[in-house]
Design a protein around this motif. Structure first.
Motif, PDB file in Angstrom:
ATOM      1  N   THR A 130      25.917   9.801  39.417  1.00  0.00           N
ATOM      2  CA  THR A 130      24.894   9.079  40.167  1.00  0.00           C
ATOM      3  C   THR A 130      23.826   8.615  39.177  1.00  0.00           C
ATOM      4  OG1 THR A 130      23.700  11.133  40.624  1.00  0.00           O
ATOM      5  CG2 THR A 130      25.296  10.412  42.280  1.00  0.00           C
ATOM      6  N   ASP A 131      22.840   7.857  39.666  1.00  0.00           N
ATOM      7  CA  ASP A 131      21.787   7.331  38.792  1.00  0.00           C
ATOM      8  C   ASP A 131      21.167   8.445  37.960  1.00  0.00           C
ATOM      9  OD1 ASP A 131      22.152   4.787  39.763  1.00  0.00           O
ATOM     10  OD2 ASP A 131      20.660   5.010  41.346  1.00  0.00           O
ATOM     11  N   GLY A 132      21.106   8.234  36.651  1.00  0.00           N
ATOM     12  CA  GLY A 132      20.514   9.204  35.747  1.00  0.00           C
ATOM     13  C   GLY A 132      21.505  10.118  35.067  1.00  0.00           C
ATOM     14  N   TYR A 133      22.795  10.016  35.431  1.00  0.00           N
ATOM     15  CA  TYR A 133      23.778  10.948  34.874  1.00  0.00           C
ATOM     16  C   TYR A 133      24.006  10.733  33.379  1.00  0.00           C
ATOM     17  CZ  TYR A 133      28.021  13.797  34.509  1.00  0.00           C
ATOM     18  OH  TYR A 133      28.945  14.740  34.146  1.00  0.00           O
ATOM     19  N   PHE A 134      23.749   9.547  32.877  1.00  0.00           N
ATOM     20  CA  PHE A 134      23.924   9.315  31.447  1.00  0.00           C
ATOM     21  C   PHE A 134      23.000  10.210  30.616  1.00  0.00           C
ATOM     22  CE2 PHE A 134      25.929   5.011  32.194  1.00  0.00           C
ATOM     23  CZ  PHE A 134      27.124   5.334  31.552  1.00  0.00           C
ATOM     24  N   SER A 135      21.832  10.539  31.158  1.00  0.00           N
ATOM     25  CA  SER A 135      20.938  11.432  30.414  1.00  0.00           C
ATOM     26  C   SER A 135      21.516  12.834  30.322  1.00  0.00           C
ATOM     27  CB  SER A 135      19.558  11.463  31.065  1.00  0.00           C
ATOM     28  OG  SER A 135      19.624  11.978  32.384  1.00  0.00           O
ATOM     29  N   ASP A 136      22.219  13.283  31.375  1.00  0.00           N
ATOM     30  CA  ASP A 136      22.880  14.591  31.328  1.00  0.00           C
ATOM     31  C   ASP A 136      24.033  14.580  30.334  1.00  0.00           C
ATOM     32  OD1 ASP A 136      21.156  15.570  33.288  1.00  0.00           O
ATOM     33  OD2 ASP A 136      22.470  14.880  34.916  1.00  0.00           O
ATOM     34  N   GLU A 184      17.442 -10.183  32.815  1.00  0.00           N
ATOM     35  CA  GLU A 184      17.618 -10.744  34.156  1.00  0.00           C
ATOM     36  C   GLU A 184      18.862 -10.158  34.820  1.00  0.00           C
ATOM     37  OE1 GLU A 184      15.767 -12.672  35.892  1.00  0.00           O
ATOM     38  OE2 GLU A 184      14.530 -13.915  34.582  1.00  0.00           O
ATOM     39  N   VAL A 185      19.914  -9.961  34.044  1.00  0.00           N
ATOM     40  CA  VAL A 185      21.214  -9.556  34.580  1.00  0.00           C
ATOM     41  C   VAL A 185      21.406  -8.044  34.527  1.00  0.00           C
ATOM     42  CG1 VAL A 185      23.721  -9.774  34.305  1.00  0.00           C
ATOM     43  CG2 VAL A 185      22.238 -11.767  33.935  1.00  0.00           C
ATOM     44  N   SER A 186      21.067  -7.428  33.394  1.00  0.00           N
ATOM     45  CA  SER A 186      21.521  -6.074  33.124  1.00  0.00           C
ATOM     46  C   SER A 186      20.388  -5.132  32.755  1.00  0.00           C
ATOM     47  CB  SER A 186      22.571  -6.114  32.008  1.00  0.00           C
ATOM     48  OG  SER A 186      22.859  -4.823  31.523  1.00  0.00           O
ATOM     49  N   GLY A 187      19.936  -5.203  31.508  1.00  0.00           N
ATOM     50  CA  GLY A 187      18.938  -4.268  31.012  1.00  0.00           C
ATOM     51  C   GLY A 187      19.529  -2.995  30.466  1.00  0.00           C
ATOM     52  N   GLY A 188      20.860  -2.892  30.455  1.00  0.00           N
ATOM     53  CA  GLY A 188      21.513  -1.680  29.995  1.00  0.00           C
ATOM     54  C   GLY A 188      22.337  -1.050  31.102  1.00  0.00           C
ATOM     55  N   PRO A 189      22.983   0.077  30.795  1.00  0.00           N
ATOM     56  CA  PRO A 189      23.929   0.671  31.758  1.00  0.00           C
ATOM     57  C   PRO A 189      23.292   1.536  32.828  1.00  0.00           C
ATOM     58  CG  PRO A 189      23.912   1.967  29.757  1.00  0.00           C
ATOM     59  CD  PRO A 189      22.965   0.814  29.519  1.00  0.00           C
ATOM     60  N   PHE A 190      21.976   1.437  32.990  1.00  0.00           N
ATOM     61  CA  PHE A 190      21.273   2.267  33.967  1.00  0.00           C
ATOM     62  C   PHE A 190      21.527   1.734  35.375  1.00  0.00           C
ATOM     63  CE2 PHE A 190      18.860   1.683  30.025  1.00  0.00           C
ATOM     64  CZ  PHE A 190      19.029   2.942  29.477  1.00  0.00           C
ATOM     65  N   GLY A 191      22.281   2.495  36.161  1.00  0.00           N
ATOM     66  CA  GLY A 191      22.649   2.060  37.501  1.00  0.00           C
ATOM     67  C   GLY A 191      24.126   1.801  37.674  1.00  0.00           C
ATOM     68  N   VAL A 192      24.923   1.942  36.606  1.00  0.00           N
ATOM     69  CA  VAL A 192      26.368   1.710  36.720  1.00  0.00           C
ATOM     70  C   VAL A 192      27.118   2.988  37.069  1.00  0.00           C
ATOM     71  CG1 VAL A 192      26.228  -0.135  35.018  1.00  0.00           C
ATOM     72  CG2 VAL A 192      26.925   2.150  34.280  1.00  0.00           C
ATOM     73  N   GLU A 193      26.422   4.137  37.045  1.00  0.00           N
ATOM     74  CA  GLU A 193      27.121   5.415  37.245  1.00  0.00           C
ATOM     75  C   GLU A 193      27.847   5.491  38.575  1.00  0.00           C
ATOM     76  OE1 GLU A 193      23.263   6.539  34.903  1.00  0.00           O
ATOM     77  OE2 GLU A 193      23.889   5.070  36.420  1.00  0.00           O
ATOM     78  N   ASP A 194      27.292   4.851  39.601  1.00  0.00           N
ATOM     79  CA  ASP A 194      27.909   4.916  40.930  1.00  0.00           C
ATOM     80  C   ASP A 194      29.295   4.282  40.964  1.00  0.00           C
ATOM     81  OD1 ASP A 194      26.007   6.342  42.294  1.00  0.00           O
ATOM     82  OD2 ASP A 194      24.840   4.577  42.872  1.00  0.00           O
ATOM     83  N   SER A 195      29.627   3.420  40.011  1.00  0.00           N
ATOM     84  CA  SER A 195      30.968   2.836  39.983  1.00  0.00           C
ATOM     85  C   SER A 195      32.023   3.901  39.722  1.00  0.00           C
ATOM     86  CB  SER A 195      31.054   1.733  38.918  1.00  0.00           C
ATOM     87  OG  SER A 195      30.857   2.257  37.616  1.00  0.00           O
ATOM     88  N   VAL A 196      31.703   4.896  38.891  1.00  0.00           N
ATOM     89  CA  VAL A 196      32.628   6.000  38.636  1.00  0.00           C
ATOM     90  C   VAL A 196      32.696   6.921  39.854  1.00  0.00           C
ATOM     91  CG1 VAL A 196      33.149   7.973  37.145  1.00  0.00           C
ATOM     92  CG2 VAL A 196      32.155   5.884  36.169  1.00  0.00           C
ATOM     93  N   LYS A 197      31.561   7.174  40.469  1.00  0.00           N
ATOM     94  CA  LYS A 197      31.543   7.995  41.676  1.00  0.00           C
ATOM     95  C   LYS A 197      32.367   7.362  42.783  1.00  0.00           C
ATOM     96  CE  LYS A 197      28.402  10.122  45.032  1.00  0.00           C
ATOM     97  NZ  LYS A 197      26.987  10.353  45.407  1.00  0.00           N
ATOM     98  N   ALA A 198      32.305   6.051  42.889  1.00  0.00           N
ATOM     99  CA  ALA A 198      32.984   5.352  43.978  1.00  0.00           C
ATOM    100  C   ALA A 198      34.478   5.201  43.753  1.00  0.00           C
ATOM    101  CB  ALA A 198      32.366   3.968  44.172  1.00  0.00           C
ATOM    102  N   ALA A 199      34.904   5.005  42.503  1.00  0.00           N
ATOM    103  CA  ALA A 199      36.300   4.614  42.273  1.00  0.00           C
ATOM    104  C   ALA A 199      36.991   5.346  41.136  1.00  0.00           C
ATOM    105  CB  ALA A 199      36.367   3.109  42.005  1.00  0.00           C
TER     106      ALA A 199
END
Length: 461
Positions: free
Chosen positions: A271-277, A39-54
């Motif tokens: 950005t989204d998907g960068y963890f796979s790279d 419901e809340v998370s599902g894993g770190p998919f989508g958190v990459e933008d926090s590094v891009k932003a700050a």
């Protein structure tokens, strides 16, 4: 206040769980932890933008500090109110008890709509991860048909039974997090702690940063709409929320720690998907495929968990007579109609509506604490009334900031949706009065307001 112990809803927790369900298997604590996780998370998919932003430092601090400001208060309120009202209406019942059925309906409308909008993200993200291996799913009719097919298949899984979905969530959660544990192990020789300390306050995109944190750490209250399916919610719900909070924070912080510490910083790539790279650089193609597969499965798990919450919310509202009787059959939601929207549009609209709903939850929580301090609360946050009010102040400020950062387009669309809800409730009541639709109230549910009162407000002091 001396008469508050006589209120009917005070004693609803005399039963071990919701009185509605008979002969069905209830959700135990382990599946419940992972349902909350999805419901809340599902894993770190989508958190990459926090590094891009700050940058790395603020991203890491954000996923440690933000849960204290937002997630912990929301989870604590969910634990107290969810055990006080252990039925499928969840936060709709909370607001109805405090503010009356009209505002309870508005709460249900806004939260259901935000949940449906949020759920429309997951088929989109699922296909975004699959398209690297199947380019035809990138756009056009194949993508549209795949989104429809995926939505219907996942919805069918949900309607096969919540318990099956719950245990599937456990397996999906392990599968989603395990590749990041492996990635952490293979990254050890390349970690440089100095990379974690990089920050430039002059180049922070606060809009993107706060919205990324908010979207990744909200929806703790959604599990309350499944309270009627939980085995012994008095004890199970608070424990499950606590363990899920630890799991969610770990699931975000550890991959960010690995990714920012083992790879030279290039914020534009986050950005989204960068963890796979990152996985390919650190472990090879096999780890990249594992991350991509985990992302796809995680989005499936989040869809199913959110669908469960949305469906049971409608069921609970129908059992309270707020919606026509046919919604008591766990009717499917309108996710299909939204799956064509972009990721950014969906997130922006979902966050805006969710904020409105949370404000009403905070008001209901504080109001019930002030008006009925002696009411039975199987789990009670260990603070007095003043402490409860103070606890709600930081997340309320955050809500105001998120609303202020919204674009005019998103604000206009969201306010329009709110207005529809304001008009819809009187229309449904008119349809009920004229018998144009069939409404009913379950006799097995406790009376929220007492046998002779229309609302909590009318109870004698």
């Amino acid at each position: 206040m001396g008469q508050s112990d006589a209120i009917e809803y005070v004693n609803i927790n005399d039963q071990p769980s919701s009185p509605r369900v008979h002969g069905t298997r209830k959700v135990s604590i382990l599946p419940l932890i992972f349902l909350i996780f999805y419901e809340v998370s599902g894993g770190p998919f989508g958190v990459e933008d926090s590094v891009k932003a700050a940058g790395p430092l603020l991203a890491l601090l954000g996923f440690l500090v933000f849960p204290i400001i937002w997630s912990v208060p929301e989870a604590l309120i969910t634990a107290e109110m969810g055990t006080m009202f252990p039925e499928n209406g969840g936060y709709v019942v909370w607001v109805s008890s405090a503010l009356g059925p009209y505002w309870g309906f508005q709460q249900g409308w806004m939260k259901w709509l935000s949940g449906v909008i949020d759920n429309a993200l997951y088929p989109v993200l699922f296909l975004d991860y699959l398209k690297s291996g199947i380019p035809a799913l990138g756009n056009g009719l194949p993508r549209a048909f795949a989104a429809l097919a995926l939505t219907f298949v996942l919805t069918f899984m949900n309607y096969r039974g919540l318990t099956i979905v719950g245990w599937a969530a456990v397996l999906l959660g392990i599968f989603s997090l395990l590749p990041f544990v492996v990635m952490g192990l293979v990254s050890l020789p390349k970690l440089e702690p100095s990379r974690w300390l990089v920050v430039n306050l002059g180049e922070v995109d606060w809009n993107l940063y706060l919205n990324t944190l908010f979207w990744n750490l909200n929806y703790w209250d959604s599990i309350s709409t499944l309270a009627g399916e939980v085995d012994n919610p008095k004890k199970t719900l608070p424990k499950a929320l606590f363990y899920a909070l630890i799991l969610v924070i770990f699931g975000y912080f550890f991959p960010l720690l690995v990714g920012t510490g083992a790879i030279p910083l290039d914020r534009d790539l986050w950005t989204d998907g960068y963890f796979s790279d990152i996985a390919k650089v650190l472990g090879g193609v096999w780890l990249r495929w594992w991350i991509q597969g985990a992302a796809a499965m995680s989005n499936m798990g989040m869809f199913v968990a959110e669908m469960s919450s949305d469906s049971f919310q409608l069921l609970g509202m129908a059992e309270r007579g707020m919606l026509p009787e046919f919604f008591a059959k766990r009717s499917p939601s309108g996710v299909v109609l939204l799956s064509w929207l972009s990721f950014q549009d969906i997130v922006a609209a979902e966050n805006f509506l969710y904020c409105f709903g949370m404000i009403m939850e905070f008001i209901a929580f504080v109001w019930l604490r002030i008006q009925y301090p002696a009411a039975s609360r199987p789990y009670k946050i260990p603070t007095g009334t003043v402490g409860a009010i103070i606890m709600c102040i930081p997340p309320t400020i955050l809500i105001c900031v998120v609303l202020a950062l919204s674009t005019l387009k998103v604000a206009a669309l969201s306010v329009g949706a709110v207005v529809i809800g304001l008009v819809m409730q009187p229309c449904l009541k008119y349809a009920e009065k004229k018998r144009l639709m069939k409404f009913s109230t379950s006799a097995e549910l406790p009376d929220l307001h007492g046998p002779e009162q229309e609302s909590v407000d009318s109870l004698p002091e």
